[in-house]
Scaffold this motif. Structure first.
Motif, PDB file in Angstrom:
ATOM      1  N   GLY A 227       0.742  -1.005  -0.018  1.00 32.10           N
ATOM      2  CA  GLY A 227       0.294  -0.129   0.130  1.00 32.10           C
ATOM      3  C   GLY A 227       0.993   1.372  -0.021  1.00 32.10           C
ATOM      4  N   LEU A 228       2.307   1.019   1.044  1.00 31.89           N
ATOM      5  CA  LEU A 228       2.965   2.182   1.490  1.00 31.89           C
ATOM      6  C   LEU A 228       3.559   2.724  -0.203  1.00 31.89           C
ATOM      7  N   ALA A 229       3.731   1.448  -0.873  1.00 31.21           N
ATOM      8  CA  ALA A 229       4.925   1.769  -2.430  1.00 31.21           C
ATOM      9  C   ALA A 229       4.138   2.151  -3.544  1.00 31.21           C
ATOM     10  N   PHE A 230       2.287   1.720  -3.199  1.00 24.29           N
ATOM     11  CA  PHE A 230       1.357   1.684  -4.367  1.00 24.29           C
ATOM     12  C   PHE A 230       1.110   3.819  -4.087  1.00 24.29           C
ATOM     13  N   ALA A 231       0.909   3.805  -3.051  1.00 22.91           N
ATOM     14  CA  ALA A 231       0.982   5.488  -2.522  1.00 22.91           C
ATOM     15  C   ALA A 231       1.754   6.321  -3.282  1.00 22.91           C
ATOM     16  N   ALA A 232       3.246   5.639  -3.163  1.00 22.78           N
ATOM     17  CA  ALA A 232       4.645   6.731  -3.350  1.00 22.78           C
ATOM     18  C   ALA A 232       4.609   7.180  -1.914  1.00 22.78           C
ATOM     19  N   ALA A 233       4.297   7.124  -1.109  1.00 22.10           N
ATOM     20  CA  ALA A 233       4.345   8.067   0.122  1.00 22.10           C
ATOM     21  C   ALA A 233       5.292   7.335   0.719  1.00 22.10           C
ATOM     22  N   ASP A 234       5.394   8.019   2.329  1.00 22.62           N
ATOM     23  CA  ASP A 234       6.907   8.469   2.416  1.00 22.62           C
ATOM     24  C   ASP A 234       6.290   7.881   3.859  1.00 22.62           C
ATOM     25  N   ALA A 235       5.407   7.888   4.239  1.00 20.71           N
ATOM     26  CA  ALA A 235       4.834   7.441   5.707  1.00 20.71           C
ATOM     27  C   ALA A 235       3.175   6.769   5.673  1.00 20.71           C
ATOM     28  N   LEU A 236       3.417   5.749   5.974  1.00 25.89           N
ATOM     29  CA  LEU A 236       1.974   5.830   6.471  1.00 25.89           C
ATOM     30  C   LEU A 236       0.724   5.092   7.190  1.00 25.89           C
ATOM     31  N   ILE A 237       0.439   6.116   7.491  1.00 29.40           N
ATOM     32  CA  ILE A 237      -1.051   5.720   9.467  1.00 29.40           C
ATOM     33  C   ILE A 237      -1.985   5.618   9.648  1.00 29.40           C
ATOM     34  N   GLU A 238      -1.783   4.495  10.098  1.00 28.26           N
ATOM     35  CA  GLU A 238      -3.501   3.972  10.649  1.00 28.26           C
ATOM     36  C   GLU A 238      -3.996   4.761  11.734  1.00 28.26           C
ATOM     37  N   VAL A 239      -5.444   5.562  11.832  1.00 27.05           N
ATOM     38  CA  VAL A 239      -6.054   5.529  12.622  1.00 27.05           C
ATOM     39  C   VAL A 239      -6.770   4.945  13.315  1.00 27.05           C
ATOM     40  N   ASP A 240      -7.586   5.365  14.759  1.00 29.63           N
ATOM     41  CA  ASP A 240      -8.913   4.319  14.558  1.00 29.63           C
ATOM     42  C   ASP A 240      -9.996   5.425  14.479  1.00 29.63           C
ATOM     43  N   GLN A 241     -11.012   4.930  14.818  1.00 28.93           N
ATOM     44  CA  GLN A 241     -11.663   5.911  15.272  1.00 28.93           C
ATOM     45  C   GLN A 241     -11.937   6.736  16.252  1.00 28.93           C
ATOM     46  N   HIS A 242     -11.051   7.215  16.757  1.00 27.55           N
ATOM     47  CA  HIS A 242     -10.655   8.391  17.890  1.00 27.55           C
ATOM     48  C   HIS A 242      -9.920   9.702  17.402  1.00 27.55           C
ATOM     49  N   GLY A 243      -9.380   8.808  16.162  1.00 26.62           N
ATOM     50  CA  GLY A 243      -7.956   9.932  15.054  1.00 26.62           C
ATOM     51  C   GLY A 243      -7.145   9.177  15.838  1.00 26.62           C
ATOM     52  N   VAL A 244      -6.232   7.931  16.784  1.00 32.01           N
ATOM     53  CA  VAL A 244      -5.535   8.201  17.582  1.00 32.01           C
ATOM     54  C   VAL A 244      -4.388   6.977  16.182  1.00 32.01           C
ATOM     55  N   VAL A 245      -2.947   7.570  16.321  1.00 30.83           N
ATOM     56  CA  VAL A 245      -2.226   6.349  15.907  1.00 30.83           C
ATOM     57  C   VAL A 245      -2.340   5.471  15.912  1.00 30.83           C
ATOM     58  N   ARG A 246      -2.747   4.175  15.734  1.00 29.06           N
ATOM     59  CA  ARG A 246      -2.289   2.883  15.902  1.00 29.06           C
ATOM     60  C   ARG A 246      -1.562   1.549  14.944  1.00 29.06           C
ATOM     61  N   PHE A 247      -0.944   2.252  13.992  1.00 33.17           N
ATOM     62  CA  PHE A 247       0.259   1.634  13.649  1.00 33.17           C
ATOM     63  C   PHE A 247       0.823   2.546  12.770  1.00 33.17           C
ATOM     64  N   ALA A 248       2.100   2.545  11.799  1.00 34.56           N
ATOM     65  CA  ALA A 248       2.783   3.817  11.873  1.00 34.56           C
ATOM     66  C   ALA A 248       4.523   2.828  10.756  1.00 34.56           C
ATOM     67  N   LEU A 249       4.224   3.612   9.601  1.00 38.41           N
ATOM     68  CA  LEU A 249       5.310   3.014   8.818  1.00 38.41           C
ATOM     69  C   LEU A 249       5.780   4.641   8.454  1.00 38.41           C
ATOM     70  N   GLY A 250       7.143   4.581   8.030  1.00 42.07           N
ATOM     71  CA  GLY A 250       7.737   5.679   7.415  1.00 42.07           C
ATOM     72  C   GLY A 250       8.624   6.384   7.786  1.00 42.07           C
ATOM     73  N   SER A 251       9.193   7.478   7.210  1.00 44.91           N
ATOM     74  CA  SER A 251       9.592   8.318   7.759  1.00 44.91           C
ATOM     75  C   SER A 251       8.996   9.407   8.289  1.00 44.91           C
ATOM     76  N   GLY A 252       8.785  10.542   9.914  1.00 45.06           N
ATOM     77  CA  GLY A 252       8.954  11.454   9.848  1.00 45.06           C
ATOM     78  C   GLY A 252       9.193  12.412   9.262  1.00 45.06           C
ATOM     79  N   ALA A 253       8.511  14.259   9.590  1.00 39.89           N
ATOM     80  CA  ALA A 253       8.826  14.713   8.711  1.00 39.89           C
ATOM     81  C   ALA A 253      10.242  15.472   8.513  1.00 39.89           C
ATOM     82  N   VAL A 254      11.415  15.128   9.580  1.00 38.21           N
ATOM     83  CA  VAL A 254      12.218  15.019   9.493  1.00 38.21           C
ATOM     84  C   VAL A 254      13.329  14.277   8.838  1.00 38.21           C
ATOM     85  N   ALA A 255      13.897  14.330   8.879  1.00 38.34           N
ATOM     86  CA  ALA A 255      14.926  12.957   7.532  1.00 38.34           C
ATOM     87  C   ALA A 255      16.032  12.212   8.739  1.00 38.34           C
ATOM     88  N   GLY A 256      15.855  11.201   9.159  1.00 36.52           N
ATOM     89  CA  GLY A 256      16.266   9.977  10.026  1.00 36.52           C
ATOM     90  C   GLY A 256      14.998  10.244  11.417  1.00 36.52           C
TER      91      GLY A 256
END
Ligand code: C2E
Ligand code: MG
Ligand code: MG
Length: 533
Positions: A9-38
């Protein structure tokens, strides 16, 4: 959900990060880089995703998630991601409602550009955005090479701001710089944005770009502590870059001229859309010959006998052609129109009973910029060259003649063939004397503005007297237009003006007839006209 489809999915979306949030908007799963390198997004798990975004972006995220339906992908949305060190980074956010992880949602983040400082920090911006003229010339340069398909994917967007009144000049400058930089970055080539007026901006962007420009403008104000409201509007550019650019110029100038600022309801996009629609309509009117020529008599001022008729275009009941013709000239649609006018006039000359009829047609200076008009007129009359002696062209100055010598050569070809040539609206524009000097013509039509008060205004009378004298020495006929009273007609005749046209003698009518019901025209048989000279 296992890692493999997520990575896919990440590759398909050509994205830098994939975030999954629950119905309250809380991050449940995260993959990839933050906004700053490293920096890794794994640290975001267990925290509301909104904490990683600017206030406005968090609201945009919420709206996006609320609007998602199962199995669907939301629109790409521009957001600012908090780097955690006082900087922000621009990113495109896409959200998906994947059935596998429902009710959680999946979000893909793609970063753009480098992190930048906000809240009074140094601005990462270059020169201030160009003004309307600069914007148009840049647009011309970038669009000129674009093919039709690429162009069709572009749109012209406008942003109207309010809330800048009373802002101190240094802050205002910073806001403009921020906005300029933001809009340039959002433009299709990173540089096609401009500031048209104090509170109006324009940019050329991808037509399907979903980012919320109005919101970004509000954020630019927010960063400087100013509450701005912003309205963004957009119009497609069509397939032809030359007409798109002309329409843009026409719309922008129209808006600036007609006091667009005092007419907030008329946005630039409205104006552009209207212009493009008007241009299309005009093209189809010309193509389908869906307009009429009306004929207004021009009389010999000494005898008041009808001398010839001027053909005037009529597009519908009661509407004068001036606005449509100005638009057609600006959008380079006039040459086709002028030719259809000539064609209709020639056809009218050949109708039964039209044997003595003489008709003057208007031709815009723009139609003399190349050989097409003259060549077509010659071709049109080739089968009956004697008809040419019953034709005159009135060269209007509304679109200035760029190359007088070339225009003179073309008019010379008409005159050699027996078609008379006249300069229209003499005295109305600044180029009148250039025309008189540069063009060999048969007659000069004195503009209505110089005619109106001639019986009471001594200065105007003196000017016209000298003009008549000048035309006399150049062996040119003089025609005065917009004669509404006998006093004016007599004053003009006494000054030596040879011919006159105006409501006194008759309005333009569907049929060119010697207007026997007008007392101003002295008794002549219907249809009788005198020679040109
Ligand atoms: P123009 O060629 O100077 O035409 C004279 C205009 O003055 C016409 O306006 C006519 O209706 C108006 N007029 C005539 N007598 C009087 C009068 O006594 N009082 C007043 N107040 N007005 C009078 P119209 O028909 O609205 O045309 C406006 C302009 O549009 C024309 O000015 C001409 O420049 C342009 N135009 C009209 N037909 C054509 C055309 O077929 N081709 C081109 N290129 N331009 C055209
Ligand atoms: Mg005219
Ligand atoms: Mg005129």
């Amino acid at each position: 959900m296992t890692l493999t489809p997520r990575l896919l999915g990440l590759a398909f979306a050509a994205a830098d990060a994939l975030i999954e949030v629950d119905q309250h908007g809380v991050v449940r799963f995260a993959l990839g880089s933050g906004a700053v390198a490293g920096q890794q997004t794994a640290a975001w798990v267990g925290h509301p995703f909104s904490e990683r975004l600017s206030i406005n972006s968090a609201a945009a995220l919420q709206a996006l998630l609320d609007g998602l339906s199962p199995g669907r992908r939301g629109p790409a949305t521009e957001v600012l991601v908090d780097c955690g060190d006082g900087r922000m980074r621009r990113a495109t956010l896409r959200a998906f409602a994947l059935p596998d992880i429902a009710p959680a949602r999946s979000c893909a983040l793609s970063y753009e550009g480098e992190p930048f400082l906000v809240d009074g920090g140094p601005l990462e911006i270059g020169a201030p955005p160009p003004d309307a003229e600069g914007f148009l010339s840049h647009a011309r340069a970038t669009l000129a090479g674009g093919d039709a398909d690429a162009l069709q994917r572009l749109a012209l967007a406008f942003i109207d701001l309010s809330g800048l009144e009373g802002v101190d000049p240094p802050t205002l400058q910073r806001i403009h710089s921020r906005i300029g930089a933001t809009l340039s970055a959002a433009s299709h080539d990173g540089a096609s944005a401009g500031r048209l007026t104090t509170d109006r901006y324009a940019l050329i962007r991808q037509a399907d770009d979903q980012r919320d420009l109005a919101n970004e403008m509000r954020m630019a104000g927010e960063a400087e502590g100013v509450a701005l409201s912003a309205v963004a509007s957009q119009a497609g550019l069509g397939r032809d870059s030359a007409s798109a650019l002309r329409a843009m110029r026409f719309a922008i100038e129209g808006c600036l001229k007609e006091g667009g600022l005092d007419q907030p309801e008329l946005s630039f996009a409205d104006s552009l859309q209207r212009t493009l629609a008007d241009a299309d309509r005009f093209r189809s009117i010309v193509r389908d010959r869906e307009f009429a020529l009306y004929y207004q008599p021009i009389v010999d001022l000494k005898t008041r006998a009808v001398h010839h008729f001027e053909a005037l275009a009529r597009f519908g009941k009661g509407s004068g052609p001036a606005a449509a013709i100005r638009m057609a000239e600006e959008l380079a649609l006039i040459d086709g129109f002028d030719l259809v006018v000539a064609e209709k006039a020639v056809r009218r000359l050949r109708e039964p009973g039209g044997g003595l009829l003489k008709i003057a047609v208007n031709v815009s200076g723009a139609s003399l910029a190349n050989d097409a008009y003259v060549a077509a007129l010659m071709k049109m009359t080739a089968s009956a060259p004697e008809d040419r002696r019953r034709l005159m062209v009135e060269v209007t100055e509304t679109a200035a003649l760029a190359d007088l010598a070339a225009a003179d050569r073309r008019l010379g070809a008409l005159r050699n063939a027996g078609i008379k040539v006249c300069i229209d609206d003499f005295g109305a524009g600044s180029a009148s004397f250039d025309y008189l000097r540069g063009l060999s013509v048969d007659a000069v039509k004195i503009d209505g503005g110089l005619v109106r008060d001639i019986d009471i205004d001594a200065r105007t009378r003196t000017m016209v007297a000298h003009l008549v004298e000048l035309c006399g020495s150049l062996e040119l006929e003089t025609i005065a237009e917009m004669i509404e009273t006998d006093e004016v007609a007599d004053a003009l005749r006494d000054l030596g003006v040879t011919h006159g046209q105006g409501w006194l003698f008759g309005r333009a009518e569907a049929e060119p007839r010697t207007v026997l019901n007008s007392p101003a025209i002295r008794g002549r048989r219907q249809g009788v006209v005198e020679g040109w000279s």
